[in-house]
Design a protein around this motif. Structure first.
Motif, PDB file in Angstrom:
ATOM      1  N   PHE A   1      30.775  44.695  43.617  1.00  0.00           N
ATOM      2  CA  PHE A   1      31.363  44.793  44.946  1.00  0.00           C
ATOM      3  C   PHE A   1      32.571  43.865  45.077  1.00  0.00           C
ATOM      4  O   PHE A   1      33.648  44.283  45.492  1.00  0.00           O
ATOM      5  N   VAL A   2      32.397  42.626  44.674  1.00  0.00           N
ATOM      6  CA  VAL A   2      33.480  41.645  44.771  1.00  0.00           C
ATOM      7  C   VAL A   2      34.647  42.042  43.869  1.00  0.00           C
ATOM      8  O   VAL A   2      35.807  42.026  44.293  1.00  0.00           O
TER       9      VAL A   2
ATOM     10  N   LYS B   1      40.125  44.052  43.394  1.00  0.00           N
ATOM     11  CA  LYS B   1      41.045  44.901  42.639  1.00  0.00           C
ATOM     12  C   LYS B   1      41.698  45.990  43.502  1.00  0.00           C
ATOM     13  O   LYS B   1      42.896  46.229  43.411  1.00  0.00           O
ATOM     14  N   TYR B   2      40.899  46.660  44.343  1.00  0.00           N
ATOM     15  CA  TYR B   2      41.396  47.823  45.088  1.00  0.00           C
ATOM     16  C   TYR B   2      41.488  47.629  46.598  1.00  0.00           C
ATOM     17  O   TYR B   2      42.140  48.417  47.268  1.00  0.00           O
ATOM     18  N   GLY B   3      40.776  46.643  47.131  1.00  0.00           N
ATOM     19  CA  GLY B   3      40.704  46.473  48.582  1.00  0.00           C
ATOM     20  C   GLY B   3      39.490  47.202  49.139  1.00  0.00           C
ATOM     21  O   GLY B   3      39.037  48.206  48.575  1.00  0.00           O
ATOM     22  N   PHE B   4      38.963  46.707  50.231  1.00  0.00           N
ATOM     23  CA  PHE B   4      37.725  47.243  50.800  1.00  0.00           C
ATOM     24  C   PHE B   4      37.828  48.722  51.158  1.00  0.00           C
ATOM     25  O   PHE B   4      36.907  49.496  50.915  1.00  0.00           O
ATOM     26  N   ASP B   5      38.935  49.110  51.729  1.00  0.00           N
ATOM     27  CA  ASP B   5      39.096  50.498  52.194  1.00  0.00           C
ATOM     28  C   ASP B   5      39.190  51.526  51.072  1.00  0.00           C
ATOM     29  O   ASP B   5      39.079  52.714  51.319  1.00  0.00           O
TER      30      ASP B   5
ATOM     31  N   VAL C   1      30.607  53.775  47.222  1.00  0.00           N
ATOM     32  CA  VAL C   1      29.305  53.464  46.632  1.00  0.00           C
ATOM     33  C   VAL C   1      29.250  53.904  45.170  1.00  0.00           C
ATOM     34  O   VAL C   1      28.708  53.189  44.323  1.00  0.00           O
ATOM     35  N   LYS C   2      29.823  55.041  44.858  1.00  0.00           N
ATOM     36  CA  LYS C   2      29.800  55.528  43.476  1.00  0.00           C
ATOM     37  C   LYS C   2      30.467  54.525  42.534  1.00  0.00           C
ATOM     38  O   LYS C   2      29.950  54.234  41.451  1.00  0.00           O
ATOM     39  N   GLN C   3      31.605  53.995  42.938  1.00  0.00           N
ATOM     40  CA  GLN C   3      32.297  53.012  42.105  1.00  0.00           C
ATOM     41  C   GLN C   3      31.446  51.753  41.911  1.00  0.00           C
ATOM     42  O   GLN C   3      31.381  51.208  40.819  1.00  0.00           O
TER      43      GLN C   3
ATOM     44  N   CYS D   1      35.200  37.735  50.560  1.00  0.00           N
ATOM     45  CA  CYS D   1      36.350  38.314  49.848  1.00  0.00           C
ATOM     46  C   CYS D   1      37.582  38.312  50.737  1.00  0.00           C
ATOM     47  O   CYS D   1      38.688  38.070  50.268  1.00  0.00           O
ATOM     48  N   ALA D   2      37.387  38.571  52.015  1.00  0.00           N
ATOM     49  CA  ALA D   2      38.516  38.553  52.944  1.00  0.00           C
ATOM     50  C   ALA D   2      39.113  37.150  52.997  1.00  0.00           C
ATOM     51  O   ALA D   2      40.331  36.989  53.009  1.00  0.00           O
ATOM     52  N   LYS D   3      38.272  36.150  52.997  1.00  0.00           N
ATOM     53  CA  LYS D   3      38.759  34.771  53.004  1.00  0.00           C
ATOM     54  C   LYS D   3      39.512  34.463  51.713  1.00  0.00           C
ATOM     55  O   LYS D   3      40.541  33.806  51.732  1.00  0.00           O
TER      56      LYS D   3
END
Length: 71
Positions: free
Chosen positions: A20-21, A26-30, A34-36, A65-67
């Motif tokens: 998740f982190v 690498k890509y950003g939350f948006d 889930v598959k990734q 992660c945002a921080k």
């Protein structure tokens, strides 16, 4: 057997959190799904949802992660 003490559960949870982190950084939350996360963590989709429902640890990770990205 208590799932919170089961090493397999702890290992899966750690793998999910790490994936998740890594994906957010690498890509950003948006841009992640889930598959990734499950593919990178090498866990089943069901395992992901079982862990995600136990507590809001993924939400806390997202906030961390945002921080990190603000630094």
């Amino acid at each position: 057997m208590d799932n919170k003490l089961d090493r397999r559960v702890l290992k899966s949870k750690a793998a999910i959190e790490k994936a998740f982190v890594e994906l957010i950084l690498k890509y950003g939350f948006d841009k992640i799904n889930v598959k990734q996360i499950t593919e990178r963590a090498n866990v089943a989709r069901k395992t992901f949802y079982q862990n995600a429902q136990e507590d809001s640890h993924l939400f806390r990770l997202e906030m961390n992660c945002a921080k990190l990205s603000e630094v």
